[in-house]
Scaffold this motif. Structure first.
Motif, PDB file in Angstrom:
ATOM      1  N   ARG A 240       0.645  -1.321  -0.107  1.00 18.25           N
ATOM      2  CA  ARG A 240       0.214  -0.093   0.035  1.00 18.25           C
ATOM      3  C   ARG A 240       0.738   1.435   0.006  1.00 18.25           C
ATOM      4  O   ARG A 240       0.518   2.343  -0.782  1.00 18.25           O
ATOM      5  CB  ARG A 240      -0.902   0.024   1.293  1.00 18.25           C
ATOM      6  CG  ARG A 240      -2.015   0.903   1.220  1.00 18.25           C
ATOM      7  CD  ARG A 240      -2.926   0.638   2.350  1.00 18.25           C
ATOM      8  NE  ARG A 240      -2.482   0.873   3.451  1.00 18.25           N
ATOM      9  CZ  ARG A 240      -2.646  -0.206   4.465  1.00 18.25           C
ATOM     10  NH1 ARG A 240      -2.885  -1.334   4.363  1.00 18.25           N
ATOM     11  NH2 ARG A 240      -1.955   0.417   5.851  1.00 18.25           N
ATOM     12  N   LEU A 241       1.924   1.515   0.926  1.00 16.81           N
ATOM     13  CA  LEU A 241       2.774   2.486   0.963  1.00 16.81           C
ATOM     14  C   LEU A 241       3.466   2.552  -0.375  1.00 16.81           C
ATOM     15  O   LEU A 241       3.747   3.747  -0.815  1.00 16.81           O
ATOM     16  CB  LEU A 241       3.739   2.144   2.033  1.00 16.81           C
ATOM     17  CG  LEU A 241       4.668   3.423   2.281  1.00 16.81           C
ATOM     18  CD1 LEU A 241       3.894   4.614   2.941  1.00 16.81           C
ATOM     19  CD2 LEU A 241       5.658   3.237   3.667  1.00 16.81           C
ATOM     20  N   GLU A 242       4.183   1.630  -0.994  1.00 18.87           N
ATOM     21  CA  GLU A 242       4.776   1.499  -2.137  1.00 18.87           C
ATOM     22  C   GLU A 242       3.803   2.133  -3.472  1.00 18.87           C
ATOM     23  O   GLU A 242       4.276   3.192  -4.049  1.00 18.87           O
ATOM     24  CB  GLU A 242       5.544   0.301  -2.532  1.00 18.87           C
ATOM     25  CG  GLU A 242       6.499  -0.385  -1.706  1.00 18.87           C
ATOM     26  CD  GLU A 242       6.981  -1.726  -2.051  1.00 18.87           C
ATOM     27  OE1 GLU A 242       8.096  -1.975  -2.041  1.00 18.87           O
ATOM     28  OE2 GLU A 242       6.058  -2.554  -2.551  1.00 18.87           O
ATOM     29  N   SER A 243       2.860   1.716  -3.479  1.00 20.39           N
ATOM     30  CA  SER A 243       1.692   2.130  -4.393  1.00 20.39           C
ATOM     31  C   SER A 243       1.370   3.650  -4.204  1.00 20.39           C
ATOM     32  O   SER A 243       1.496   4.511  -5.165  1.00 20.39           O
ATOM     33  CB  SER A 243       0.279   1.512  -4.341  1.00 20.39           C
ATOM     34  OG  SER A 243      -0.675   1.792  -5.171  1.00 20.39           O
ATOM     35  N   ARG A 244       1.347   4.043  -2.965  1.00 19.59           N
ATOM     36  CA  ARG A 244       0.861   5.493  -2.675  1.00 19.59           C
ATOM     37  C   ARG A 244       2.170   6.324  -3.131  1.00 19.59           C
ATOM     38  O   ARG A 244       2.108   7.592  -3.493  1.00 19.59           O
ATOM     39  CB  ARG A 244       0.451   5.556  -1.346  1.00 19.59           C
ATOM     40  CG  ARG A 244       0.346   6.927  -0.780  1.00 19.59           C
ATOM     41  CD  ARG A 244      -0.319   7.211   0.388  1.00 19.59           C
ATOM     42  NE  ARG A 244      -0.692   8.679   0.723  1.00 19.59           N
ATOM     43  CZ  ARG A 244      -1.805   8.696   1.538  1.00 19.59           C
ATOM     44  NH1 ARG A 244      -2.538   8.090   1.887  1.00 19.59           N
ATOM     45  NH2 ARG A 244      -1.926  10.040   1.910  1.00 19.59           N
ATOM     46  N   LEU A 245       3.468   5.992  -2.593  1.00 27.15           N
ATOM     47  CA  LEU A 245       4.818   6.585  -2.966  1.00 27.15           C
ATOM     48  C   LEU A 245       5.171   6.494  -4.469  1.00 27.15           C
ATOM     49  O   LEU A 245       6.034   7.470  -4.850  1.00 27.15           O
ATOM     50  CB  LEU A 245       5.762   6.161  -2.058  1.00 27.15           C
ATOM     51  CG  LEU A 245       5.401   6.531  -0.533  1.00 27.15           C
ATOM     52  CD1 LEU A 245       6.655   5.979   0.326  1.00 27.15           C
ATOM     53  CD2 LEU A 245       5.396   7.989  -0.198  1.00 27.15           C
ATOM     54  N   GLY A 246       4.694   5.485  -5.146  1.00 31.12           N
ATOM     55  CA  GLY A 246       5.167   5.439  -6.357  1.00 31.12           C
ATOM     56  C   GLY A 246       6.448   4.689  -6.642  1.00 31.12           C
ATOM     57  O   GLY A 246       7.253   5.159  -7.520  1.00 31.12           O
ATOM     58  N   THR A 247       7.064   4.153  -5.682  1.00 26.40           N
ATOM     59  CA  THR A 247       8.313   3.651  -5.718  1.00 26.40           C
ATOM     60  C   THR A 247       8.311   2.194  -4.949  1.00 26.40           C
ATOM     61  O   THR A 247       7.684   1.709  -4.117  1.00 26.40           O
ATOM     62  CB  THR A 247       9.363   4.516  -4.882  1.00 26.40           C
ATOM     63  OG1 THR A 247      10.618   4.255  -5.290  1.00 26.40           O
ATOM     64  CG2 THR A 247       9.014   4.680  -3.521  1.00 26.40           C
ATOM     65  N   THR A 248       9.453   1.426  -5.364  1.00 29.65           N
ATOM     66  CA  THR A 248       9.616  -0.045  -4.534  1.00 29.65           C
ATOM     67  C   THR A 248      10.561   0.338  -3.361  1.00 29.65           C
ATOM     68  O   THR A 248      11.875   0.974  -3.575  1.00 29.65           O
ATOM     69  CB  THR A 248      10.317  -0.618  -5.514  1.00 29.65           C
ATOM     70  OG1 THR A 248       9.521  -0.991  -6.616  1.00 29.65           O
ATOM     71  CG2 THR A 248      10.629  -2.124  -4.745  1.00 29.65           C
ATOM     72  N   LEU A 249      10.153   0.028  -2.280  1.00 28.51           N
ATOM     73  CA  LEU A 249      10.829   0.166  -1.004  1.00 28.51           C
ATOM     74  C   LEU A 249      12.050  -1.003  -0.910  1.00 28.51           C
ATOM     75  O   LEU A 249      12.938  -0.651  -0.259  1.00 28.51           O
ATOM     76  CB  LEU A 249       9.989   0.184   0.220  1.00 28.51           C
ATOM     77  CG  LEU A 249       9.060   1.568   0.071  1.00 28.51           C
ATOM     78  CD1 LEU A 249       7.960   1.381   1.217  1.00 28.51           C
ATOM     79  CD2 LEU A 249       9.749   2.838   0.206  1.00 28.51           C
ATOM     80  N   PHE A 250      11.613  -2.140  -1.285  1.00 29.92           N
ATOM     81  CA  PHE A 250      12.490  -3.303  -0.999  1.00 29.92           C
ATOM     82  C   PHE A 250      12.724  -4.142  -2.136  1.00 29.92           C
ATOM     83  O   PHE A 250      11.954  -4.154  -3.297  1.00 29.92           O
ATOM     84  CB  PHE A 250      11.931  -4.245   0.234  1.00 29.92           C
ATOM     85  CG  PHE A 250      11.646  -3.788   1.433  1.00 29.92           C
ATOM     86  CD1 PHE A 250      12.808  -3.524   2.510  1.00 29.92           C
ATOM     87  CD2 PHE A 250      10.536  -3.228   1.987  1.00 29.92           C
ATOM     88  CE1 PHE A 250      12.650  -2.865   3.634  1.00 29.92           C
ATOM     89  CE2 PHE A 250      10.266  -2.519   3.318  1.00 29.92           C
ATOM     90  CZ  PHE A 250      11.224  -2.590   4.043  1.00 29.92           C
ATOM     91  N   HIS A 251      13.937  -4.877  -2.137  1.00 31.91           N
ATOM     92  CA  HIS A 251      14.225  -5.855  -3.125  1.00 31.91           C
ATOM     93  C   HIS A 251      13.947  -7.108  -2.375  1.00 31.91           C
ATOM     94  O   HIS A 251      14.559  -7.452  -1.372  1.00 31.91           O
ATOM     95  CB  HIS A 251      15.717  -5.563  -3.557  1.00 31.91           C
ATOM     96  CG  HIS A 251      16.259  -4.720  -4.236  1.00 31.91           C
ATOM     97  ND1 HIS A 251      15.617  -4.204  -5.607  1.00 31.91           N
ATOM     98  CD2 HIS A 251      17.102  -3.740  -3.881  1.00 31.91           C
ATOM     99  CE1 HIS A 251      16.131  -3.190  -5.935  1.00 31.91           C
ATOM    100  NE2 HIS A 251      17.096  -2.783  -5.013  1.00 31.91           N
ATOM    101  N   ARG A 252      12.971  -7.782  -3.160  1.00 33.23           N
ATOM    102  CA  ARG A 252      12.675  -9.047  -2.320  1.00 33.23           C
ATOM    103  C   ARG A 252      12.914 -10.351  -3.102  1.00 33.23           C
ATOM    104  O   ARG A 252      12.852 -10.439  -4.341  1.00 33.23           O
ATOM    105  CB  ARG A 252      11.120  -9.070  -2.184  1.00 33.23           C
ATOM    106  CG  ARG A 252      10.462  -7.839  -1.462  1.00 33.23           C
ATOM    107  CD  ARG A 252       8.908  -8.119  -1.605  1.00 33.23           C
ATOM    108  NE  ARG A 252       8.018  -6.927  -1.033  1.00 33.23           N
ATOM    109  CZ  ARG A 252       8.025  -5.909  -1.614  1.00 33.23           C
ATOM    110  NH1 ARG A 252       8.638  -5.181  -2.448  1.00 33.23           N
ATOM    111  NH2 ARG A 252       7.239  -5.009  -0.743  1.00 33.23           N
TER     112      ARG A 252
END
Length: 310
Positions: free
Chosen positions: A41-53
């Motif tokens: 949800r946060l990644e979608s809102r910020l428009g960026t990827t937070l983690f490499h999974r």
């Protein structure tokens, strides 16, 4: 105006601290799916990827790394606001994570912490002792002690006092190799290199009158532990640049001798560091104030072999 997703920011901070979705879920007492949904949800809102999974590893992206500090501040200030509301009704309680240099932590910090915990039995301390650099925000550290010349950063810092540093060697070493009269002479000596600095081989000096000198050194030992140098120093194998709290006993006993005492070796000081932000949980604020009060006494007395903590 759409409000920020504070829950997702707090979950993000927990994932960064625990380095896994599972660890964050356990710490927050929620399901792993809840954590995953909050991050998505946060990644979608910020428009960026937070983690490499990957199946084995979770690492921050560049964007995630730059936002981790903001997330930690949001979580810390939220906790602090809630705790402040209940502070009048209950004593500070909970876990405080503290990081400090190894030997300083054992000799000087540990006695103070034990006294603090007697006064505040509801507070628990996670004490991490290491001479290595620690990412305070990334590791979720509440309070860090550092002995250094601090570079500019977003961390909040309190200078508690100076830490005296000496150039030392065994008397028999200096009898054999000669006693340096000027810092430049050290270029011809066997100098032990402490590697946990930005420029380990470059030693800088300053005289009271303003004269400055810098010399590049080399020698038989490179290590990230000042304690590890002491046996070789006492055997007359070379010269080292060490803080007095490490070698005070050896200086007093005559096993080691300080040279170039008319030069200041560094501007290192003891600093108390905390993550960015103005609000902190009551338990953290209580320990900060206690350490500020008692560690300021340590710096003037650091020439003594024992710490007067009261």
């Amino acid at each position: 105006m759409k409000l920020p997703d504070f829950e997702a920011w707090a979950v993000f901070a927990a994932v960064v601290e625990h380095r896994s979705f599972s660890g964050a879920a356990d710490a927050l007492a929620v399901s792993k799916a809840t954590v995953s949904k909050a991050i998505t949800r946060l990644e979608s809102r910020l428009g960026t990827t937070l983690f490499h999974r990957t199946s084995r590893r979770l690492t921050l992206t560049d964007s995630g790394r730059s936002l981790a500090e903001n997330a930690q501040r949001i979580l810390s200030e939220g906790q602090a606001a809630e705790e402040a509301a209940f502070e009048s009704a209950s004593a500070p309680a909970g876990l405080v994570r503290v990081a400090a240099p190894l030997t300083f932590g054992i000799r000087h910090l540990a006695p103070i912490l034990s006294d603090f915990m007697v006064l505040h039995p509801a507070i628990k301390v996670d004490l991490r002792l290491s001479d290595a650099f620690i990412d305070i925000v990334g590791e979720g550290i509440d309070i860090a002690l550092r002995i250094a010349e601090l570079p500019d950063s977003s961390l909040r810092a309190r200078r508690l006092g100076p830490v005296t540093t000496h150039i030392v060697g065994a008397p028999e070493y200096f009898d054999r190799a000669g006693r340096p009269r000027h810092p430049a002479d050290l270029a011809h000596h066997a100098c032990f290199v402490y590697t946990n600095t930005a420029t380990p081989e470059l030693w800088r000096f300053r005289k009271a009158g303003g004269e400055e000198a810098a010399v590049r050194v080399d020698g038989p030992i490179r290590t990230d532990s000042g304690d590890a140098m002491i046996p070789a120093l006492c055997k007359g194998l070379g010269v080292a640049r060490l803080p007095e709290f490490l070698i005070g006993d050896e200086l007093r006993s005559g096993k080691l001798e300080a040279v170039l005492e008319d030069w200041s070796v560094s501007a290192a000081a003891l600093h108390l560091l905390t993550p960015p932000g103005t609000l902190r949980p009551a338990r953290v604020e209580a320990l900060i104030n206690y350490l500020d009060q008692h560690l300021r006494k340590v710096c003037p007395s650091i020439r003594d072999s024992t710490l007067m903590a009261s």
